[in-house]
Design an enzyme around this catalytic site. Sequence first.
Site, short mmCIF file in Angstrom:
data_model
loop_
_atom_site.label_atom_id
_atom_site.label_comp_id
_atom_site.label_asym_id
_atom_site.label_seq_id
_atom_site.Cartn_x
_atom_site.Cartn_y
_atom_site.Cartn_z
CG ASP A 161 -0.56 0.37 2.45
OD1 ASP A 161 -1.30 0.96 3.23
OD2 ASP A 161 0.61 0.05 2.73
CG MET A 162 -0.07 3.68 -3.11
SD MET A 162 1.29 2.83 -3.89
CE MET A 162 2.34 4.20 -4.30
CE1 TYR B 115 -6.89 9.02 -1.43
CE2 TYR B 115 -8.30 10.54 -0.24
CZ TYR B 115 -8.15 9.40 -0.99
OH TYR B 115 -9.25 8.64 -1.29
NE ARG C 36 0.83 8.91 9.05
CZ ARG C 36 0.68 7.79 8.35
NH1 ARG C 36 1.18 6.64 8.81
NH2 ARG C 36 0.06 7.81 7.20
CG ASP D 216 -3.81 3.44 -0.57
OD1 ASP D 216 -4.82 2.85 -0.18
OD2 ASP D 216 -2.90 3.78 0.20
CD GLU D 217 -5.32 -1.12 1.65
OE1 GLU D 217 -4.97 -1.99 2.46
OE2 GLU D 217 -6.46 -0.63 1.61
#
Length: 527
Positions: A18-19, A23, A60, A128-129
């Site tokens: 996954d990216m 976004y 994050r 995205d996965e």
Amino acid sequence: MPVARPETSDARVIAHVDMDCFYVQVEQRKQPELRGLPTAVVQYNEWQGGALIAVSYEARSCGVKRSMRGEEAKAACPEIQLVQVPVARGKADLNTYRSAGSEVDAIIPFYVVSILAQSGKCERASIDEVYLDLTDAAESMLADAPPESLESIDEEALKSHILGMSREMISRRVSDWICQKMLIADKLLGCGIIIVAEPSKQVLKETEFSCSAGIAHNKARSDFFSKLASGMNKPAQQTVVPYAAVEELLSSLPIKKMKQLGGKLGTSLQTDLGIDTVSDLLQFSETKLQEHYGINTGTWLWNIARGVSGEEVQGRLLPKSHGSGKTFPGPRALRSLSNVQHWLNQLSEELYERLSSDLEQNKRIASTLTLHASAFRSKDSDSQKKFPSKSCPLRYGVTKIQEDAFNLFQAALREYMGPFGTKSQGNKKETWRITGLSVSASKIVDIPSGTSSIMRYFQSQSTIPSSSESGCPQEHVAMTPSASESCSEQKSAETEAAMPNKDISITDTSPDLDNSYGNMDMVPEKF
DNA sequence: CATTAATACACC
DNA sequence: GGTGTATTA
């Protein structure tokens, strides 16, 4: 509810790719000056700075979390860059992210299917996965060119994390592990690492997007471990889970972190059975779990606690449905039919645009239109009552979708309001408030390649045999105001043909598309 | 009735 | 066909 599947083959190699904060990456590619800065993507910004839907790793680490509002994020991280999701037709427009996802989907399968393995499978799990079944590729590699025979191992692969091994892992160690592990199952995973590095690099090169991958023996494990890896504030990483490490890693895991257990079922396990971690879950017999949650879910729970999952990777890269929706929270709730109609028109336009692309790009058509709404009734006793969803055959054409959606809404509204709906409102204001609307298209199928023209295909799909030349099947049904409207609209086919951008123009000689889905059986009557 | 907007799937 | 649950950007 999860369902148990027997684990057929024990030595599969499954990757979950996954990216990283997708976004955000899309926006950073568009505005490279944002790269490396704490960044988040927000939807709208009027109310408390908008809702965060993607957060960069930099953000994050200053404590910014998805589900924060823009203002909260600013408070936590004053330097944060907030990028807004594009707006079209008065609603969030996610198409740029969909296209970016397609860019990735166009690259990965190319490697998985064409180059590496004849029968490699690739499944789009979300925007995205993807899941990859690399079993065959890994087995071939092990037979023909095992890692230890290679002169050098891909640098990308050497960056992989091997969970359950010491923290100060250096490339030499990874390389050793890949090359010398005795277990065949683990050797295959080592091949998986090398194999998945290839498409990952290519995606980065061609799209500038980085991704993370989890490689394990089944979907559940690869999914979990790729997320575990991305939770370590480390983008662009691969993570592999040796056979021997599975038990150890799983046992301490909080149950709510597991896929499928983040919601009510997970809560029930905690509160009803006192299960907080996977090791707690391991104490329960299969029978006991089945008693509480039924045969399917019980078996699934017992298996998943042991890292066992038989779900197969589906060979599917395109979505099974398209939807367009919007919420109208708080004071924005819709209170008039005309307002509802306005928004249904906007949503239907977007949906139609996406259906058109799907038809053009993938030669697929959808056959069911569904309307979902949420509502509340302030004055009433059960203001909680669910607004029913409604569906009908999908007719291609913006105005048709708009009309059908509105008719479905009105039918649902009548049910929602009950027998009092029309009358009791009398002098009072309408009591309903619409807080969410969505239209979606499903039952999407490929157009058979042998079909001579799209038109012919559409005709063959007609749910009722055309019984009249007028092309207005409703004339034999109780005629309602709305139905007669759609009939008159159908008759003015020239009007629509004159607007090729609005409705699909099929062959120039066939103005009949409108009638192909002429079955109005499901379309509700007006008040 | 303030996260918002999708998507998928099991169950009935 | 319609409902409810779950996940994720």
